[in-house]
Design a protein around this motif. Structure first.
Motif, PDB file in Angstrom:
ATOM      1  N   LYS A 155      10.526   7.388   4.117  1.00  0.00           N
ATOM      2  CA  LYS A 155      10.900   6.125   3.479  1.00  0.00           C
ATOM      3  C   LYS A 155      10.850   6.250   1.961  1.00  0.00           C
ATOM      4  N   THR A 156      11.435   5.276   1.292  1.00  0.00           N
ATOM      5  CA  THR A 156      11.411   5.214  -0.168  1.00  0.00           C
ATOM      6  C   THR A 156      10.770   3.900  -0.600  1.00  0.00           C
ATOM      7  N   ARG A 157      10.380   3.854  -1.852  1.00  0.00           N
ATOM      8  CA  ARG A 157       9.835   2.598  -2.379  1.00  0.00           C
ATOM      9  C   ARG A 157      10.899   1.509  -2.402  1.00  0.00           C
ATOM     10  N   SER A 158      12.143   1.874  -2.673  1.00  0.00           N
ATOM     11  CA  SER A 158      13.201   0.849  -2.637  1.00  0.00           C
ATOM     12  C   SER A 158      13.345   0.297  -1.224  1.00  0.00           C
ATOM     13  N   TRP A 159      13.240   1.145  -0.231  1.00  0.00           N
ATOM     14  CA  TRP A 159      13.269   0.682   1.164  1.00  0.00           C
ATOM     15  C   TRP A 159      12.154  -0.328   1.399  1.00  0.00           C
ATOM     16  N   ALA A 160      10.951  -0.037   0.901  1.00  0.00           N
ATOM     17  CA  ALA A 160       9.813  -0.939   1.097  1.00  0.00           C
ATOM     18  C   ALA A 160      10.068  -2.293   0.441  1.00  0.00           C
ATOM     19  N   ALA A 161      10.605  -2.288  -0.781  1.00  0.00           N
ATOM     20  CA  ALA A 161      10.891  -3.556  -1.467  1.00  0.00           C
ATOM     21  C   ALA A 161      11.948  -4.356  -0.714  1.00  0.00           C
TER      22      ALA A 161
ATOM     23  N   LEU B  32       5.457  -2.921  -9.736  1.00  0.00           N
ATOM     24  CA  LEU B  32       5.811  -1.551  -9.355  1.00  0.00           C
ATOM     25  C   LEU B  32       7.322  -1.323  -9.444  1.00  0.00           C
ATOM     26  N   VAL B  33       8.099  -2.282  -8.967  1.00  0.00           N
ATOM     27  CA  VAL B  33       9.559  -2.144  -9.010  1.00  0.00           C
ATOM     28  C   VAL B  33      10.056  -2.130 -10.449  1.00  0.00           C
ATOM     29  N   LYS B  34       9.477  -2.943 -11.310  1.00  0.00           N
ATOM     30  CA  LYS B  34       9.889  -3.014 -12.719  1.00  0.00           C
ATOM     31  C   LYS B  34       9.564  -1.736 -13.486  1.00  0.00           C
ATOM     32  N   ALA B  35       8.503  -1.070 -13.112  1.00  0.00           N
ATOM     33  CA  ALA B  35       8.011   0.068 -13.894  1.00  0.00           C
ATOM     34  C   ALA B  35       9.001   1.233 -13.864  1.00  0.00           C
TER      35      ALA B  35
ATOM     36  N   GLN C 271       0.834  -1.208   0.000  1.00  0.00           N
ATOM     37  CA  GLN C 271       0.000   0.000   0.000  1.00  0.00           C
ATOM     38  C   GLN C 271       0.866   1.254   0.000  1.00  0.00           C
ATOM     39  N   PHE C 272       1.953   1.220   0.751  1.00  0.00           N
ATOM     40  CA  PHE C 272       2.884   2.348   0.733  1.00  0.00           C
ATOM     41  C   PHE C 272       3.475   2.527  -0.665  1.00  0.00           C
ATOM     42  N   MET C 273       3.870   1.432  -1.303  1.00  0.00           N
ATOM     43  CA  MET C 273       4.465   1.532  -2.632  1.00  0.00           C
ATOM     44  C   MET C 273       3.460   2.065  -3.659  1.00  0.00           C
ATOM     45  N   LYS C 274       2.186   1.729  -3.494  1.00  0.00           N
ATOM     46  CA  LYS C 274       1.152   2.214  -4.403  1.00  0.00           C
ATOM     47  C   LYS C 274       0.829   3.685  -4.165  1.00  0.00           C
ATOM     48  N   HIS C 275       0.832   4.092  -2.897  1.00  0.00           N
ATOM     49  CA  HIS C 275       0.418   5.448  -2.509  1.00  0.00           C
ATOM     50  C   HIS C 275       1.439   6.053  -1.555  1.00  0.00           C
ATOM     51  N   PRO C 276       2.661   6.265  -2.017  1.00  0.00           N
ATOM     52  CA  PRO C 276       3.720   6.711  -1.107  1.00  0.00           C
ATOM     53  C   PRO C 276       3.522   8.118  -0.547  1.00  0.00           C
ATOM     54  N   GLU C 277       2.720   8.920  -1.244  1.00  0.00           N
ATOM     55  CA  GLU C 277       2.509  10.286  -0.782  1.00  0.00           C
ATOM     56  C   GLU C 277       1.664  10.341   0.487  1.00  0.00           C
ATOM     57  N   GLN C 278       0.937   9.277   0.754  1.00  0.00           N
ATOM     58  CA  GLN C 278       0.157   9.215   1.989  1.00  0.00           C
ATOM     59  C   GLN C 278       1.105   8.873   3.130  1.00  0.00           C
ATOM     60  N   ASP C 279       0.853   9.422   4.274  1.00  0.00           N
ATOM     61  CA  ASP C 279       1.739   9.180   5.415  1.00  0.00           C
ATOM     62  C   ASP C 279       1.380   7.847   6.060  1.00  0.00           C
TER      63      ASP C 279
END
Length: 164
Positions: free
Chosen positions: A134-140, A118-121, A72-80
């Motif tokens: 946080k970052t999306r890479s951190w989440a992955a 998401l990571v591939k895109a 969910q964070f990776m999909k909507h990272p702008e949300q806290d």
């Protein structure tokens, strides 16, 4: 001392390499988690060994809960999004049926595939620091680390129970 000339890579090239490596590991590298889960005998998925507080079923539920939060964070990272809320540990220690076990594995695999997409895109900015720091890479990477830890526990339980 002779100097070594190391070619400079662009940020884009490095990002592409990190993206490829994350995808490879999320897909399972040499040991895909989905295969391990499908091999686990569902009849043994509810057994809690002496000294432990979890069964394979509880571990799968816990892995999925954390993966869902990070997805969910990776999909909507702008949300806290609170990416590390209190750990969810399912109360029910065994699946009601083989169908429920298989459906949970299917859902885990589908959610993991969403992460991989998401990571591939190329449009996914893996390194932008979001409002929660946080970052999306951190989440992955966190998905890899957290899942790997608990899959190791699941594998140990399976060995103790004679699954492998």
């Amino acid at each position: 001392m002779e100097s070594i000339n190391i070619p400079q890579q662009t940020t884009q090239e490095i990002a592409g390499l990190v993206r490829e490596q994350l995808v490879e590991m999320l897909e399972g590298g040499f040991a895909p988690n989905v295969i391990l889960l499908r091999e686990f005998d569902f009849k043994k998925a509810g057994i809690i060994l002496d000294g432990l507080h979890f069964s394979a079923w509880i571990l799968l539920g816990h892995i999925r809960a954390r993966q869902q939060t990070l997805l969910q964070f990776m999909k909507h990272p702008e949300q806290d999004i609170d990416v590390w809320p209190d750990a969810h540990w399912p109360e029910n220690h065994q699946p009601a049926s083989e169908q429920e076990w298989n459906e949970a594995i299917d859902a885990y695999a589908q959610e993991l595939e969403e992460v991989i997409v998401l990571v591939k895109a190329p449009a996914t900015d893996l390194f932008k620091v979001q409002p929660n720091g946080k970052t999306r890479s951190w989440a992955a990477i966190t998905i890899l680390h957290h899942t790997g830890y608990h899959i190791g526990q699941l594998k140990t339980i399976g060995r103790q129970l004679g699954v492998w």
